[in-house]
Design a protein around this motif. Structure first.
Motif, short mmCIF file in Angstrom:
data_model
loop_
_atom_site.label_atom_id
_atom_site.label_comp_id
_atom_site.label_asym_id
_atom_site.label_seq_id
_atom_site.Cartn_x
_atom_site.Cartn_y
_atom_site.Cartn_z
N ALA A 48 2.35 1.66 -3.38
CA ALA A 48 0.91 2.07 -4.36
C ALA A 48 0.67 3.42 -4.13
N ASP A 49 0.83 3.93 -2.84
CA ASP A 49 0.69 5.39 -2.72
C ASP A 49 1.55 6.24 -3.25
N VAL A 50 3.10 5.93 -3.25
CA VAL A 50 4.08 6.66 -3.85
C VAL A 50 3.89 6.61 -5.46
N HIS A 51 3.42 5.52 -5.75
CA HIS A 51 3.66 5.22 -7.59
C HIS A 51 2.18 5.13 -8.11
N LYS A 52 1.30 6.22 -7.68
CA LYS A 52 0.07 6.26 -8.22
C LYS A 52 -0.85 5.00 -8.54
N GLY A 53 -0.78 4.26 -7.09
CA GLY A 53 -1.56 3.13 -7.34
C GLY A 53 -0.81 1.83 -8.03
N PHE A 60 -5.60 1.05 -7.22
CA PHE A 60 -6.79 1.95 -7.09
C PHE A 60 -7.91 1.44 -8.04
N TYR A 114 10.30 -0.28 2.20
CA TYR A 114 8.85 0.10 3.09
C TYR A 114 8.44 -1.12 4.09
N ASN A 140 -2.91 -1.83 -10.93
CA ASN A 140 -2.96 -0.93 -10.29
C ASN A 140 -3.99 -0.95 -8.93
N HIS A 188 0.93 -1.10 0.18
CA HIS A 188 0.11 -0.02 -0.04
C HIS A 188 0.72 1.39 -0.08
N GLN A 189 1.98 1.41 0.90
CA GLN A 189 2.96 2.56 0.91
C GLN A 189 3.46 2.49 -0.58
#
Length: 225
Positions: free
Chosen positions: A49-54, A132, A76, A130, A46-47
């Protein structure tokens, strides 16, 4: 002397009754530690994904090993070498090469290669790269426990889940065999395994449930669309 023998016999009976309970408690503790490992990996995903636009961390597939999630998630997570090894996975713990993992990513959670799009177009349509874009994160398995027979390192860091229910495995027996070749469905107490879902929660699923899903032709690894 008779009383002493009776006491010794009673103690022996009590020990024989307690040993299975102690072993069961230890097994439960190892299963819990394994689940905690998977949750930490889930937080790392999740961390990332947050940094890499999902985007999900990469799965090694005809590319450099630095793209494998085993390496890209390291920043991470703390104690990454311990987190990616299940305490029940004694073989990999003993022979840890520094790139071993007891866990494997769902092969649906990535971008298909150009060759896969050409050769297996029906198998890649359900792939989602992705986080998201997942409509049901709570119902999407993200991480499996790797089978003992699979040489899991950075070049084998995922299961080939899109192939499990494909034409290559036409019968339930074929499908279950393909799944059990890659997934340790009975790692804990020889009955069940942990599964990490995309929302971060971990479920203990009995091997009998996996077999039932296979019989029902339910592709449990495919993300809900």
């Amino acid at each position: 002397m008779v009383e002493l023998l009776v006491v010794i016999a009673i103690i022996g009976v009590l020990v024989s009754l307690l040993l299975p309970a102690v072993q069961a408690a230890r097994a439960a503790a190892r299963r819990t530690q394994c689940a905690n490992n998977m949750r930490q990996i889930g937080l790392g995903v999740h961390q990332f994904a947050d940094v890499h636009k999902g985007r999900f961390p990469g799965i090694w597939h005809d590319t450099d090993k630095s793209q494998s999630w085993i390496f890209t998630l390291a920043p991470y997570m703390e104690n990454v070498d311990e987190v990616r090894l299940c305490p029940e996975d004694l073989k990999r713990i003993e022979h840890n090469s520094g790139a071993d993992t007891s866990y494997v990513m769902n092969g649906y959670l990535r971008r298909p290669t150009k060759q896969e799009k050409l050769v297996h177009p029906d198998e890649v349509v359900d792939m989602i790269s992705n986080l998201f874009d997942l409509p049901e994160t709570h119902n999407t398995i993200m991480l499996f426990e790797a089978a003992d027979t699979t040489a899991v390192e950075y070049q084998f860091d995922h299961v080939h889940s899109p192939e499990w229910f494909s034409e290559e495995n036409p019968t339930p027996e074929d499908r279950l065999k393909a799944i059990e070749f890659e997934v340790a469905t009975e790692r804990h107490s020889h009955t069940a395994a942990n599964y990490l879902y995309a929302d971060g929660h971990v479920e203990v699923i009995p091997a009998s449930q996996i077999a039932e899903w296979v019989d029902e032709d339910h592709n449990f690894a495919r993300p809900p669309q």
